[in-house]
Design a protein around this motif. Structure first.
Motif, PDB file in Angstrom:
ATOM      1  N   VAL A  50     112.140  90.204   3.561  1.00 36.36           N
ATOM      2  CA  VAL A  50     111.089  90.128   2.556  1.00 36.36           C
ATOM      3  C   VAL A  50     110.515  88.717   2.543  1.00 36.36           C
ATOM      4  O   VAL A  50     111.253  87.738   2.559  1.00 36.36           O
ATOM      5  CB  VAL A  50     111.633  90.495   1.159  1.00 36.36           C
ATOM      6  CG1 VAL A  50     110.562  90.309   0.099  1.00 36.36           C
ATOM      7  CG2 VAL A  50     112.153  91.924   1.151  1.00 36.36           C
ATOM      8  N   SER A  51     109.200  88.624   2.514  1.00 32.32           N
ATOM      9  CA  SER A  51     108.510  87.347   2.420  1.00 32.32           C
ATOM     10  C   SER A  51     108.219  87.020   0.960  1.00 32.32           C
ATOM     11  O   SER A  51     108.151  87.920   0.122  1.00 32.32           O
ATOM     12  CB  SER A  51     107.189  87.415   3.197  1.00 32.32           C
ATOM     13  OG  SER A  51     106.419  86.252   3.011  1.00 32.32           O
ATOM     14  N   ASP A  52     108.019  85.752   0.657  1.00 29.53           N
ATOM     15  CA  ASP A  52     107.581  85.403  -0.696  1.00 29.53           C
ATOM     16  C   ASP A  52     106.056  85.460  -0.807  1.00 29.53           C
ATOM     17  O   ASP A  52     105.493  85.135  -1.835  1.00 29.53           O
ATOM     18  CB  ASP A  52     108.112  84.031  -1.130  1.00 29.53           C
ATOM     19  CG  ASP A  52     107.757  82.908  -0.177  1.00 29.53           C
ATOM     20  OD1 ASP A  52     107.085  83.154   0.837  1.00 29.53           O
ATOM     21  OD2 ASP A  52     108.172  81.766  -0.445  1.00 29.53           O
ATOM     22  N   ASN A  53     105.394  85.920   0.248  1.00 29.45           N
ATOM     23  CA  ASN A  53     103.953  86.159   0.231  1.00 29.45           C
ATOM     24  C   ASN A  53     103.733  87.674   0.188  1.00 29.45           C
ATOM     25  O   ASN A  53     104.090  88.393   1.123  1.00 29.45           O
ATOM     26  CB  ASN A  53     103.311  85.563   1.484  1.00 29.45           C
ATOM     27  CG  ASN A  53     101.809  85.723   1.525  1.00 29.45           C
ATOM     28  OD1 ASN A  53     101.275  86.762   1.156  1.00 29.45           O
ATOM     29  ND2 ASN A  53     101.125  84.698   1.993  1.00 29.45           N
ATOM     30  N   TRP A  54     103.135  88.165  -0.876  1.00 30.27           N
ATOM     31  CA  TRP A  54     102.992  89.610  -1.077  1.00 30.27           C
ATOM     32  C   TRP A  54     102.269  90.300   0.066  1.00 30.27           C
ATOM     33  O   TRP A  54     102.557  91.453   0.390  1.00 30.27           O
ATOM     34  CB  TRP A  54     102.260  89.903  -2.393  1.00 30.27           C
ATOM     35  CG  TRP A  54     100.783  89.606  -2.316  1.00 30.27           C
ATOM     36  CD1 TRP A  54     100.168  88.424  -2.627  1.00 30.27           C
ATOM     37  CD2 TRP A  54      99.764  90.490  -1.839  1.00 30.27           C
ATOM     38  NE1 TRP A  54      98.816  88.531  -2.377  1.00 30.27           N
ATOM     39  CE2 TRP A  54      98.538  89.799  -1.896  1.00 30.27           C
ATOM     40  CE3 TRP A  54      99.759  91.805  -1.373  1.00 30.27           C
ATOM     41  CZ2 TRP A  54      97.336  90.363  -1.503  1.00 30.27           C
ATOM     42  CZ3 TRP A  54      98.550  92.371  -0.979  1.00 30.27           C
ATOM     43  CH2 TRP A  54      97.356  91.642  -1.059  1.00 30.27           C
ATOM     44  N   TRP A  55     101.306  89.623   0.709  1.00 30.45           N
ATOM     45  CA  TRP A  55     100.506  90.254   1.762  1.00 30.45           C
ATOM     46  C   TRP A  55     101.384  90.743   2.909  1.00 30.45           C
ATOM     47  O   TRP A  55     101.197  91.854   3.416  1.00 30.45           O
ATOM     48  CB  TRP A  55      99.446  89.279   2.288  1.00 30.45           C
ATOM     49  CG  TRP A  55      98.535  89.910   3.289  1.00 30.45           C
ATOM     50  CD1 TRP A  55      97.346  90.531   3.049  1.00 30.45           C
ATOM     51  CD2 TRP A  55      98.745  90.011   4.708  1.00 30.45           C
ATOM     52  NE1 TRP A  55      96.808  91.011   4.218  1.00 30.45           N
ATOM     53  CE2 TRP A  55      97.644  90.701   5.255  1.00 30.45           C
ATOM     54  CE3 TRP A  55      99.755  89.585   5.563  1.00 30.45           C
ATOM     55  CZ2 TRP A  55      97.534  90.969   6.613  1.00 30.45           C
ATOM     56  CZ3 TRP A  55      99.652  89.862   6.915  1.00 30.45           C
ATOM     57  CH2 TRP A  55      98.545  90.544   7.434  1.00 30.45           C
ATOM     58  N   HIS A  56     102.342  89.935   3.325  1.00 32.29           N
ATOM     59  CA  HIS A  56     103.216  90.336   4.430  1.00 32.29           C
ATOM     60  C   HIS A  56     104.035  91.570   4.066  1.00 32.29           C
ATOM     61  O   HIS A  56     104.239  92.452   4.898  1.00 32.29           O
ATOM     62  CB  HIS A  56     104.142  89.182   4.822  1.00 32.29           C
ATOM     63  CG  HIS A  56     103.420  88.006   5.384  1.00 32.29           C
ATOM     64  ND1 HIS A  56     102.686  88.066   6.550  1.00 32.29           N
ATOM     65  CD2 HIS A  56     103.311  86.737   4.936  1.00 32.29           C
ATOM     66  CE1 HIS A  56     102.160  86.876   6.798  1.00 32.29           C
ATOM     67  NE2 HIS A  56     102.520  86.058   5.834  1.00 32.29           N
ATOM     68  N   ASN A  57     104.488  91.635   2.813  1.00 31.76           N
ATOM     69  CA  ASN A  57     105.310  92.769   2.384  1.00 31.76           C
ATOM     70  C   ASN A  57     104.503  94.040   2.198  1.00 31.76           C
ATOM     71  O   ASN A  57     104.978  95.130   2.509  1.00 31.76           O
ATOM     72  CB  ASN A  57     106.017  92.427   1.058  1.00 31.76           C
ATOM     73  CG  ASN A  57     106.902  91.218   1.195  1.00 31.76           C
ATOM     74  OD1 ASN A  57     107.574  91.026   2.199  1.00 31.76           O
ATOM     75  ND2 ASN A  57     106.888  90.371   0.183  1.00 31.76           N
TER      76      ASN A  57
END
Length: 199
Positions: A52-59
């Motif tokens: 999981v990334s802390d950038n919503w777009w990647h998730n």
């Protein structure tokens, strides 16, 4: 993970690239079981670890896009449990948001629907995709043919360009089917491209 340097996914999507290489009849890698096994092992690792990334777009967009690319190419060769686990991660796209972001999420879910033969998900995805071709005072195509995203911000070249390119692809993909865009939607999209972006 850092929002600036990494995403939870293989950079450049080498798994999908490898899978396309072994699917192509012209490729010298066609039928190479080592590549098939490596892609499947990578996908299994991905679903097991669920980074999981802390950038919503990647998730919500980036990783599901890469996973849907792999799934649609390999669905006939994967075990059911791996298909289900991959599908769960792709479903993190969800039908939320507006404008280009919603179209990107719905595109991922459209690919999932095609890979898993899910007609209801297919209808929902197309409804959300086509629903964003409209003139609005919210995010999306504006009355002056510009494009807003992330509030009242002019994003005609960044988000607007991606939106237009994706939607133009769907115009061609859905043409001649029951999902074909209306003439009015095609006019709205054409104005975005020809009367706004080309200048």
């Amino acid at each position: 993970m850092s929002t600036t340097t990494t995403s939870p996914g293989p950079t450049g999507n080498p798994s999908a690239t490898s899978r396309i290489s072994i699917c192509s009849q012209e490729s010298p890698l066609n039928g190479d079981t080592r590549i098939h096994d490596a892609v499947q092992t990578g996908l299994q690792c991905w679903t097991d670890r669920h980074p999981v990334s802390d950038n919503w777009w990647h998730n919500a967009i980036g990783a599901p896009r890469r996973l849907s690319d792999i799934l649609i190419l390999m669905v006939d060769e994967l075990p059911p449990d791996l298909i289900a686990a991959t599908s769960d991660l792709i479903r993190e796209s969800r039908f939320r948001g507006t404008g280009a972001n919603l179209v990107d999420k719905a595109s991922n879910l459209l690919s999932l629907a095609c890979a898993t033969n899910d007609p209801e998900l297919l209808r929902q995805a197309i409804k959300h995709i086509s629903g964003e071709i409209r003139v609005t005072s919210e995010e999306g195509i504006q009355c002056d043919d510009s494009f807003h995203q992330h509030g009242p911000r002019q994003m005609i070249i960044s988000y607007g360009r991606g939106f237009a390119a994706t939607q133009a692809g769907f115009v061609e993909l859905f043409a001649g089917t029951t999902f074909a865009f209306s003439d009015e939607k095609i006019r709205i999209l054409s104005r975005l491209i020809l009367d706004a972006q080309q200048w």
